[in-house]
Write an enzyme that holds these catalytic residues in place. Structure first.
Site, short mmCIF file in Angstrom:
data_model
loop_
_atom_site.label_atom_id
_atom_site.label_comp_id
_atom_site.label_asym_id
_atom_site.label_seq_id
_atom_site.Cartn_x
_atom_site.Cartn_y
_atom_site.Cartn_z
N VAL A 70 0.87 -1.18 0.00
CA VAL A 70 0.00 0.00 0.00
C VAL A 70 0.91 1.23 0.00
O VAL A 70 2.10 1.13 0.28
CB VAL A 70 -0.94 0.05 1.22
CG1 VAL A 70 -1.96 -1.08 1.16
CG2 VAL A 70 -0.16 0.00 2.53
N SER A 71 0.33 2.37 -0.33
CA SER A 71 1.14 3.58 -0.50
C SER A 71 1.41 4.35 0.79
O SER A 71 2.45 4.98 0.93
CB SER A 71 0.46 4.52 -1.51
OG SER A 71 0.52 3.98 -2.80
N SER A 72 0.46 4.35 1.73
CA SER A 72 0.61 5.23 2.89
C SER A 72 0.24 4.51 4.18
O SER A 72 -0.37 3.44 4.18
CB SER A 72 -0.28 6.47 2.73
OG SER A 72 -1.64 6.10 2.77
N GLN A 126 -3.26 3.37 5.02
CA GLN A 126 -3.81 2.18 4.36
C GLN A 126 -3.30 0.89 4.99
O GLN A 126 -3.37 -0.18 4.37
CB GLN A 126 -3.44 2.20 2.88
CG GLN A 126 -4.04 3.37 2.11
CD GLN A 126 -3.49 3.46 0.69
OE1 GLN A 126 -2.30 3.66 0.50
NE2 GLN A 126 -4.36 3.30 -0.28
N ASP A 157 -4.56 5.22 -3.72
CA ASP A 157 -3.18 4.90 -4.07
C ASP A 157 -2.65 5.88 -5.12
O ASP A 157 -1.53 6.37 -5.03
CB ASP A 157 -3.12 3.47 -4.63
CG ASP A 157 -2.01 2.67 -3.98
OD1 ASP A 157 -1.71 2.94 -2.81
OD2 ASP A 157 -1.46 1.78 -4.64
#
Length: 208
Positions: A68-70, A73, A168
């Site tokens: 996941v990006s962050s 998440q 994302d």
């Protein structure tokens, strides 16, 4: 399977006579190794690599990759890992899960580098992901091409749009904006800064 063999075994593996093997060596077509005692030995990995690929295929492991990006998440990351674990278990595969928390635009993530190193080292026989974009936002096809060259099976559980696609993508756009902001900061271009501010605002509004 032995890797270094005598001339008789090497000739048999290649399906030629010992005389032919000697002729090939004399012409430089192949090269023999020499033991400490001065005996000739032939490397089957070089002469017949497919024998070793076939023998080692069952020993290569299945790797499931989640990303996941962050930090926001993290719950989605855990869901991805659960889905991958359940799927691999149902197939009866022995597997390892590698996960990353970072942008799909970042090629230097620790987990991704570990995965690529294992694939290039021919330790991986199967790669499982929930969606193509879990690998990289741009460049996943490059990873798949490497997998094909290394005879790694790729399993993508969902071919449709990722449920976290919008969040994302917004995070990836934010990273791009930050990179360009840093590069343009020195120019003190009011026009450039204004454009970046507009993009940043649009990204933030899209997440509301």
């Amino acid at each position: 399977m032995k890797r270094l063999v005598g001339i008789g075994e090497a000739a048999s593996a290649l399906g030629v006579s010992i005389t032919t093997l000697r002729r090939w060596e004399a012409s430089g077509k192949l090269k023999a190794e020499h033991t400490a005692g001065g005996h000739r030995r032939y490397d089957l990995v070089k002469l017949k690599p497919e024998l070793f690929h076939a023998a080692s295929a069952d020993n290569r492991r299945t790797v499931a990759y989640a990303r996941v990006s962050s930090h926001d998440q993290k719950e989605d990351l855990e869901r991805q890992k659960q889905v991958l674990e359940l799927y691999c278990s149902r197939q009866g595969w022995t597997f390892e899960i590698i996960s990353d928390l970072g942008s799909g635009m970042n090629y230097h993530k620790k987990g991704l580098k570990k995965l690529l190193e294992a694939i290039l080292d021919e330790q991986v026989g199967r790669l499982v992901v929930t969606h193509k974009d879990r690998l990289l936002r741009f460049g996943a096809e490059m990873v798949f091409a490497i997998c094909e060259a290394k005879h790694v099976e790729v399993v993508i559980l969902n071919q449709g749009e990722d449920t976290t696609f919008e969040a994302d993508l917004a995070e990836d756009v934010r990273e791009i904006v930050n990179v360009f902001s840093a590069r343009l900061y020195g120019s003190r271009s009011r026009k450039s800064q204004k454009l970046l501010d507009v993009i940043k605002k649009a990204v933030e509004e899209s997440q509301c």
